[in-house]
Design an enzyme around this catalytic site. Structure first.
Site, PDB file in Angstrom:
ATOM      1  N   ILE A   1       0.877  -1.172   0.000  1.00 42.15           N
ATOM      2  CA  ILE A   1       0.000   0.000   0.000  1.00 42.15           C
ATOM      3  C   ILE A   1       0.911   1.218   0.000  1.00 42.15           C
ATOM      4  O   ILE A   1       2.060   1.146   0.430  1.00 42.15           O
ATOM      5  CB  ILE A   1      -0.990   0.025   1.189  1.00 42.15           C
ATOM      6  N   ASP A   2       0.419   2.330  -0.511  1.00 41.80           N
ATOM      7  CA  ASP A   2       1.249   3.514  -0.673  1.00 41.80           C
ATOM      8  C   ASP A   2       1.778   4.025   0.661  1.00 41.80           C
ATOM      9  O   ASP A   2       1.164   3.816   1.718  1.00 41.80           O
ATOM     10  CB  ASP A   2       0.457   4.637  -1.352  1.00 41.80           C
ATOM     11  N   LYS A   3       2.885   4.720   0.599  1.00 45.42           N
ATOM     12  CA  LYS A   3       3.516   5.294   1.792  1.00 45.42           C
ATOM     13  C   LYS A   3       2.519   6.068   2.643  1.00 45.42           C
ATOM     14  O   LYS A   3       2.456   5.909   3.865  1.00 45.42           O
ATOM     15  CB  LYS A   3       4.664   6.212   1.365  1.00 45.42           C
TER      16      LYS A   3
END
Length: 316
Positions: free
Chosen positions: A150-152
Site C-alpha cells: 500500500i502507498d507510503k
C-alpha cells in the site's frame, strides 16, 4: 510515453518497459529513467545500471548520455542488490494478528513498505525484520515477506508472509482476486450515486512518468467498487473494494470520475488540508489462512488524523 510494468500485487525483481513519445525526444536516458521511476533513486545509480547493461534501447545496450528518439523502446531490469545488508530496526508496529505463517500490520501513514535501491532503512520491512526474525524470501533481498503493497501515505492493513509456502498461497489469492480488501476514503465533491463500479484500465501517464492514468495504451484491467458512507457539503466519504490491485488504483479511479482523494498530492488537491497525504485507509483485509484454510478477516479503525479531518468537515 507508454509503459508495461509488473503488477504490484505480488512483487519481485522488476522488469519495466517504456516507449518514448514525442515530448521526451532528445532527453538523456539516465535523466529520463531517474524521473520515470516511482522510487526515489539517484541518477548516479541509474547511470551505473546503464553502464552495467541493465538498460536496453531497442534491444541494445547504450551509454548514459544516449539521447532518446521517438518510439524508442526502453527496457530496464532493476538488478538485485549485491552485498546489501538490510538492518532490523526497532520501528513501532501495530500488530493486528500474528502466527508462524502470517503477520497482519495496521501500517501508519508515512511508512514506506519496502526498501528500494539506495534507500535501505526506515521501512516496514526493516521493522518486520526486528519484530519477526523470520520472513519469506520469494521477493528477493529487498522485500522479504512482502506479498502486496500500500502507498507510503495510505494507512491501514497489510499482510506479510513468514515463509515461502505462506507467501505462495497469499500471492495466489491476490492473483485470483479472492482477498477481501476494503478502503475508506474522503473525496472531493458530491457523489450522486449511492454505489457504483469503476471499470477502467490503468497505465502510465504519458505526460508525467511518475503518475498513472486511465488509458487504453499498454494498460491493465482495473476494477474498483464503491459505496457512499456519507456526504458532507463538498465532500463524500466512501468505502471502496478492490477487485484488482494496480498501482495507485483507488487514487487514479477516483480522479477519473471527478472525485479525487482529499489531500492527495499527486492526483488531488493537497493544499489547505489538515493532514499530510491522501485521506485513504485500508480498513478491512480478509484472506484464507495458508496453512489452516480458515477464512480470516481483520478491521482497522480510521486513524486519528483522518478521523479529525472528517469531523472538521462535518461541522463546517
Amino acid at each position: 510515453m507508454n509503459t508495461n510494468q509488473t503488477s504490484p500485487e505480488s512483487v519481485s525483481q522488476e522488469a519495466i518497459e517504456w516507449t518514448v513519445e514525442n515530448q521526451f525526444e532528445g532527453e538523456r536516458i539516465d535523466k529520463w529513467i531517474t524521473e520515470a521511476l516511482e522510487e526515489d533513486i539517484s541518477r548516479t545509480l541509474v547511470q551505473q545500471w546503464v553502464k552495467d547493461g541493465h538498460v536496453k534501447v531497442n534491444g541494445k545496450a547504450v551509454k548514459p548520455n544516449y539521447k532518446l528518439s521517438l518510439q524508442d523502446v526502453i527496457a530496464l531490469v532493476i538488478p538485485e542488490p549485491q552485498g546489501v545488508e538490510l538492518l532490523a530496526e526497532n520501528i513501532p508496529l501495530n500488530v493486528v494478528y500474528e502466527d508462524s505463517d502470517v503477520i497482519v500490520i495496521n501500517k501508519q501513514r508515512g511508512l514506506v513498505v519496502h526498501p528500494a535501491p539506495g534507500h535501505y532503512s526506515g521501512t516496514l520491512v526493516n521493522a518486520l525484520m526486528f519484530h519477526c526474525k523470520d520472513l519469506s524470501g520469494i521477493n528477493g533481498e529487498l522485500r522479504p515477506g512482502i506479498v502486496h503493497r500500500i502507498d507510503k501515505d495510505t494507512s491501514g492493513l497489510i499482510m506479510s508472509a513468514k515463509n515461502d509456502k505462506a507467501h505462495a498461497s497469499l500471492a495466489e489469492q491476490l492473483k485470483a482476486h479472492t482477498v477481501n480488501r476494503k478502503y475508506i476514503a474522503l473525496v472531493h465533491g458530491h457523489i450522486q450515486h449511492d454505489q457504483g463500479t469503476i471499470d477502467a484500465p490503468i497505465g502510465r501517464d504519458s505526460h508525467d512518468r511518475k503518475m498513472y492514468t486511465v488509458t487504453e495504451k499498454n494498460s491493465k484491467t482495473a476494477v474498483t467498487h464503491f459505496i457512499v458512507i456519507g456526504r458532507f457539503g463538498d465532500f463524500t466519504l466512501v468505502e471502496l473494494k478492490l477487485e484488482t490491485g494496480r498501482t495507485h488504483q483507488i487514487r487514479v479511479h477516483m480522479k477519473f470520475i471527478g472525485h479525487p482523494l482529499v489531500g492527495d498530492p499527486m492526483y488531488g488537491k493537497s493544499k489547505g488540508m489538515l493532514m499530510e497525504g491522501q485521506a485513504l485507509h485500508a480498513a478491512i483485509l480478509g484472506f484464507t489462512h495458508p496453512r489452516t484454510g480458515e477464512w480470516m478477516q481483520f478491521e482497522a479503525p480510521i486513524p486519528p488524523d483522518m478521523e479529525n479531518l472528517i469531523s472538521t468537515i462535518r461541522t463546517t
